[in-house]
Motif scaffolding. Structure first.
Motif, short mmCIF file in Angstrom:
data_model
loop_
_atom_site.label_atom_id
_atom_site.label_comp_id
_atom_site.label_asym_id
_atom_site.label_seq_id
_atom_site.Cartn_x
_atom_site.Cartn_y
_atom_site.Cartn_z
N ALA A 30 99.26 154.41 33.12
CA ALA A 30 98.71 153.06 32.96
C ALA A 30 99.30 152.31 31.77
O ALA A 30 99.46 151.08 31.83
N TRP A 31 99.61 152.99 30.69
CA TRP A 31 100.10 152.31 29.49
C TRP A 31 101.42 151.56 29.72
O TRP A 31 101.51 150.38 29.40
N PRO A 32 102.44 152.17 30.32
CA PRO A 32 103.66 151.39 30.59
C PRO A 32 103.42 150.24 31.58
O PRO A 32 104.01 149.17 31.44
N LEU A 33 102.54 150.48 32.56
CA LEU A 33 102.23 149.40 33.50
C LEU A 33 101.52 148.24 32.78
O LEU A 33 101.79 147.07 33.06
N PHE A 34 100.64 148.55 31.87
CA PHE A 34 99.92 147.53 31.09
C PHE A 34 100.90 146.69 30.28
O PHE A 34 100.84 145.45 30.28
N ILE A 35 101.82 147.33 29.61
CA ILE A 35 102.82 146.61 28.81
C ILE A 35 103.72 145.77 29.73
O ILE A 35 104.07 144.63 29.41
N PHE A 36 104.08 146.30 30.87
CA PHE A 36 104.90 145.58 31.83
C PHE A 36 104.20 144.31 32.32
O PHE A 36 104.80 143.24 32.41
N PHE A 37 102.91 144.40 32.61
CA PHE A 37 102.15 143.24 33.06
C PHE A 37 101.99 142.20 31.94
O PHE A 37 101.96 141.00 32.20
N ILE A 38 101.90 142.64 30.71
CA ILE A 38 101.87 141.69 29.59
C ILE A 38 103.19 140.92 29.53
O ILE A 38 103.20 139.69 29.35
N LEU A 39 104.30 141.62 29.69
CA LEU A 39 105.60 140.95 29.68
C LEU A 39 105.74 139.95 30.83
O LEU A 39 106.28 138.85 30.66
N ILE A 40 105.23 140.31 32.00
CA ILE A 40 105.28 139.40 33.14
C ILE A 40 104.43 138.16 32.87
O ILE A 40 104.84 137.03 33.14
N SER A 41 103.24 138.34 32.30
CA SER A 41 102.38 137.18 32.02
C SER A 41 102.99 136.26 30.97
O SER A 41 102.89 135.04 31.08
N VAL A 42 103.63 136.82 29.97
CA VAL A 42 104.30 135.98 28.97
C VAL A 42 105.44 135.21 29.61
O VAL A 42 105.64 134.02 29.35
N ARG A 43 106.20 135.85 30.46
CA ARG A 43 107.33 135.20 31.13
C ARG A 43 106.85 134.06 32.03
O ARG A 43 107.46 133.00 32.10
N LEU A 44 105.73 134.26 32.72
CA LEU A 44 105.21 133.21 33.58
C LEU A 44 104.55 132.09 32.79
O LEU A 44 104.54 130.94 33.23
N SER A 45 104.02 132.39 31.62
CA SER A 45 103.38 131.36 30.79
C SER A 45 104.40 130.43 30.15
O SER A 45 104.13 129.25 29.95
N TYR A 46 105.56 130.96 29.79
CA TYR A 46 106.61 130.18 29.13
C TYR A 46 107.88 130.27 29.96
O TYR A 46 108.75 131.08 29.67
N PRO A 47 108.00 129.44 30.96
CA PRO A 47 109.21 129.51 31.80
C PRO A 47 110.44 129.06 31.02
O PRO A 47 110.33 128.28 30.06
N PRO A 48 111.61 129.56 31.40
CA PRO A 48 112.83 129.17 30.68
C PRO A 48 113.15 127.70 30.94
O PRO A 48 112.81 127.15 31.98
N TYR A 49 113.78 127.07 29.98
CA TYR A 49 114.17 125.67 30.12
C TYR A 49 115.68 125.55 30.05
O TYR A 49 116.35 126.35 29.40
N GLU A 50 116.19 124.56 30.71
CA GLU A 50 117.64 124.34 30.75
C GLU A 50 118.10 123.72 29.45
O GLU A 50 117.48 122.79 28.93
N GLN A 51 119.17 124.24 28.92
CA GLN A 51 119.77 123.69 27.71
C GLN A 51 121.27 123.64 27.92
O GLN A 51 121.85 124.51 28.57
N HIS A 52 121.87 122.61 27.37
CA HIS A 52 123.31 122.45 27.53
C HIS A 52 124.05 123.56 26.80
O HIS A 52 123.49 124.29 26.00
N GLU A 53 125.34 123.63 27.07
CA GLU A 53 126.18 124.61 26.39
C GLU A 53 126.20 124.27 24.91
O GLU A 53 126.35 123.13 24.51
#
Length: 140
Positions: A30-53
């Protein structure tokens, strides 16, 4: 004992130990799954934004000389990002700080320090003092 026999016994021992310690097994899964789900939630909360070169101004290394190294630190303290290549990105260019305040200050100080005793002109000293006053008014 053969390799496969030893491996089979080791896996059997590990399986038996894990079966007896169910709580520890659940935590280890459960511990690695818990950390994995935290990473997924952070990624979904702050989506990447486009930036120029991004092109950063060149920064000289200390081996290029003290003056160019200090200019690289002072002139690029805020580390700006430019959309197009900077002049210092071309091969063989150490610094593009020839028109900077620091470069002019150092060249005036060099002329003042190398001031000849035979020359009675005080114009260079007045130029340096004027530039220092302007620099003090600009930064103050």
């Amino acid at each position: 004992m053969a390799f496969w026999t030893q491996l089979g016994l080791l896996l059997w021992k590990n399986f038996t130990y894990r079966r007896r310690q169910t709580f520890q097994l659940l935590i280890e899964v459960a511990w690695p799954l818990f950390i994995f789900f935290i990473l997924i939630s952070v990624r979904l909360s702050y989506p990447p934004y486009e930036q120029h070169e991004c092109h950063f101004p060149n920064k000289a290394m200390p081996s290029t000389g003290t003056l160019t190294w200090i200019q690289g630190i002072i002139c690029n303290a805020n580390n700006p990002c430019f959309r197009y290549p900077t002049p210092g990105e071309s091969p063989g260019v150490v610094g593009n700080f020839n028109a900077s305040i620091v470069s002019r200050l150092f060249s005036d100080a060099k002329r003042l320090l190398l001031y000849s005793q035979q020359d009675t002109s005080i114009k260079d000293v007045q130029k340096v003092l004027g530039k220092l006053r302007k620099l003090g008014n600009f930064s103050g």
